[in-house]
Design an enzyme around this catalytic site. Structure first.
Site, short mmCIF file in Angstrom:
data_model
loop_
_atom_site.label_atom_id
_atom_site.label_comp_id
_atom_site.label_asym_id
_atom_site.label_seq_id
_atom_site.Cartn_x
_atom_site.Cartn_y
_atom_site.Cartn_z
N GLU A 164 0.82 -1.22 0.00
CA GLU A 164 0.00 0.00 0.00
C GLU A 164 0.86 1.27 0.00
OE1 GLU A 164 -2.71 -0.40 3.34
OE2 GLU A 164 -3.94 -1.82 2.23
N GLU B 285 -6.25 -8.25 0.21
CA GLU B 285 -6.70 -8.28 1.61
C GLU B 285 -8.17 -7.95 1.67
OE1 GLU B 285 -4.57 -5.54 4.14
OE2 GLU B 285 -2.61 -6.20 3.46
#
Ligand SMILES: *[C@@H]1O[C@H](CO)[C@@H](O)[C@H](O)[C@H]1NC(C)=O
Ligand SMILES: *[C@@H]1O[C@H](CO)[C@@H](O)[C@H](O)[C@H]1NC(C)=O
Ligand SMILES: *[C@@H]1O[C@H](CO)[C@@H](O)[C@H](O)[C@H]1NC(C)=O
Ligand SMILES: *[C@@H]1O[C@H](CO)[C@@H](O)[C@H](O)[C@H]1NC(C)=O
Length: 481
Positions: free
Chosen positions: A123, A268
């Site tokens: 991220e 995720e």
């Protein structure tokens, strides 16, 4: 008695059991899981891998390339996504370093480790990082893929970058209006074209829980797959949950960027069980039930029907995770810190009421707790000591709406002291707190709040438990037949 096969009675039973468990495994959906490492007391990797296999989980996503868990994954057949942490991205801007990384962490394992992806950064474009990795991520991605290609394994192992869903936006909240975030639009366009050219997937992390957490106006039922609340989009398309809507917002953004067919992997998705008013066992179970049923049906989303590639987040509660995003951060596990399933979860997607297999052979510290000593004379030093205990011990379960919120004042203090004491491996010096604490053998758990006993960390106590693998059992049986 007449046995169908000439086997000792016990072996026949085992064979039938083996066949039964093999059969049920065949229907387990192809869902992966994130295996994080920010725990003060990690469990023995070989025991964790045994548990994964027993539950039929066939792929894992790691956040680095630590040889310790990888050692347990060797020859397991489990598919692996390795990770390169954000703080190594700059280093990977040198092609020589990228080549060394691939040599040490990919090619050295040969065929023994089933590596499918390398996740370059994690991220990295999160707004909270303030642009720190904006310049280094794409060059690192290119270097790693180039090194994989040059090593002759680029056809099989793909480099990608797991990104948070905040890299795209929709001005009117409709999936059909999806675009990449304006400040990174050019960067994202270049990156998705590169991924597409290399045959690599886009990896996105989608968190319906965060949609709820970040906005009190968010329609509660829309967070769940089975909520019944829908929103309408153009062309008569209707969305029944935010996971699908979010996924299709990305699909639209990529179509506009010129790569309509790029594969998307959900790196995720999950629901935490403590640390917030909406983080609890009941809602987590509801979320996963809906998700697993959806995945089993292979229905996909309106813009991308069919089978989805999804990794759950995550395997265990991680007591060392930063709580900057919120107290729930340490409670994402589908298993507790000590490897027990938290709630029934059916990986066949049939919604059966059964628990996953736990991590075997977990060893605990002695049954003793550190609690507040009510008879202590000088209580003036309490606030400082509580603060100290909670700075390194995990106190995230005592906040508003959490599992330990109904403790009285004294138990509150005991909770903080005990969490610190357990984290310090029950060192007697960690239960002093200026004479305000004492050790007790009486279970201090109260009011539905668990005062845990920590496990013996496998990181400083490496003993190999005797674990008979399924494959070994089958091999023995074949010899008998
Ligand atoms: C391989 O990965 C490990 C763990 O992430 C890392 O510490 C190490 O530096 C990597 N090796 C190279 C040569 O970059
Ligand atoms: C983020 O960037 C701004 C502007 O460059 C700077 O003022 C601020 O200190 C940075 N914050 C962090 C946490 O790096
Ligand atoms: C216990 O601690 C929590 C978190 O600091 C706080 O919200 C709560 O009010 C405390 N309870 C009592 C009875 O002091
Ligand atoms: C302490 O009590 C709680 C609540 O009854 C229970 O769940 C937990 O297993 C107990 N702990 C130990 C170590 O016996």
């Amino acid at each position: 008695m007449d046995w169908p096969l000439r086997l000792p009675a016990g072996a026949t039973v085992l064979l039938l059991l083996a066949m039964a468990s093999h059969e049920s495994m065949a229907t387990v959906i192809d869902v992966g899981v994130n295996w994080g490492s920010q725990l003060s007391h990690p469990l023995l990797p070989s025991s964790v891998v045994h548990m994964l296999k027993e539950n039929g989980i066939s792929k894992v996503k790691l956040f680095d390339a630590d040889p310790w868990p990888i050692g347990a994954l060797i020859d397991s057949g489990i598919e692996v996504m390795l990770g390169i942490p954000n703080n190594m991205l700059e280093t990977m801007n040198s092609y020589g370093n990228a080549k060394d990384w691939v040599k040490e962490n990919v090619t050295s394992y040969g065929d023994k480790l089933n590596i499918k992806y390398v996740a370059v950064g994690n991220e990295p474009f999160l707004k909270a990082y303030n642009g720190s990795f904006m310049k280094t991520t794409f060059p690192a991605l290119k270097n790693i893929q180039k090194a994989l290609n040059e090593a002759g394994i680029g056809g099989k192992v793909k480099a990608t970058v797991p990104l948070n869903a905040d890299v795209y936006v929709s001005p009117d909240n409709k999936p059909s209006s999806g675009v990449f975030r304006p400040d990174i639009e050019d960067l994202m366009t270049g990156m998705v074209k590169f991924l597409h050219d290399q045959g690599a997937p886009f990896v996105v992390n989608i968190y319906p829980f965060l949609s709820l957490y970040q906005s009190d106006d968010f329609p509660f039922e829309f967070a769940f797959i089975d909520g019944g609340k829908t929103i309408q989009d153009k062309g008569g398309i209707s969305y029944s949950n935010v996971f699908d809507a979010n996924f299709d917002t990305l699909v639209t953004a990529m179509k506009k960027a010129g790569v309509p067919n790029i594969k998307v992997v959900v790196g995720e998705v999950g629901w935490p069980t403590d640390g917030d008013k909406n983080a609890n066992i009941k809602l987590a179970r509801r979320y996963y039930d809906g998700l697993l049923k959806k995945l089993a049906k292979e229905e996909g989303t309106p813009l991308r029907p069919g089978k989805m590639d999804v990794y759950m987040f995550g395997l265990f509660d991680e007591d060392m995770k930063s709580i900057l995003p919120g107290n729930f951060e340490r409670h994402w596990g589908i298993f507790t810190y000590d490897g027990k399933p938290k709630f029934p979860m059916d990986l066949t997607g049939h919604g059966n009421d059964k628990l996953l297999a736990a991590v075997p052979a977990v060893q605990y510290l002695p049954k003793q707790w550190c609690v507040f000593d009510d008879e202590a004379k000088d209580k003036s030093k309490l606030p400082g000591n509580i603060e100290y205990a909670c700075a390194s011990g995990d106190c995230t379960a005592i906040g508003y709406g959490c599992s330990c919120n109904s403790l009285d004042e004294k138990s509150n203090i005991s909770y903080a002291f005990n969490m610190y004491f357990q984290m310090q491996d029950q060192d007697v010096r960690a239960c002093d707190f200026d004479g305000l604490a004492k050790i007790t053998e009486k279970n201090a758990s109260a009011h539905g709040c668990l005062f845990p006993i920590q496990v013996i960390s496998a990181a400083n106590h490496i003993a190999t438990p005797v674990v008979i693998s399924f494959a070994a059992l089958l091999a023995v049986l074949m010899v008998l037949v």
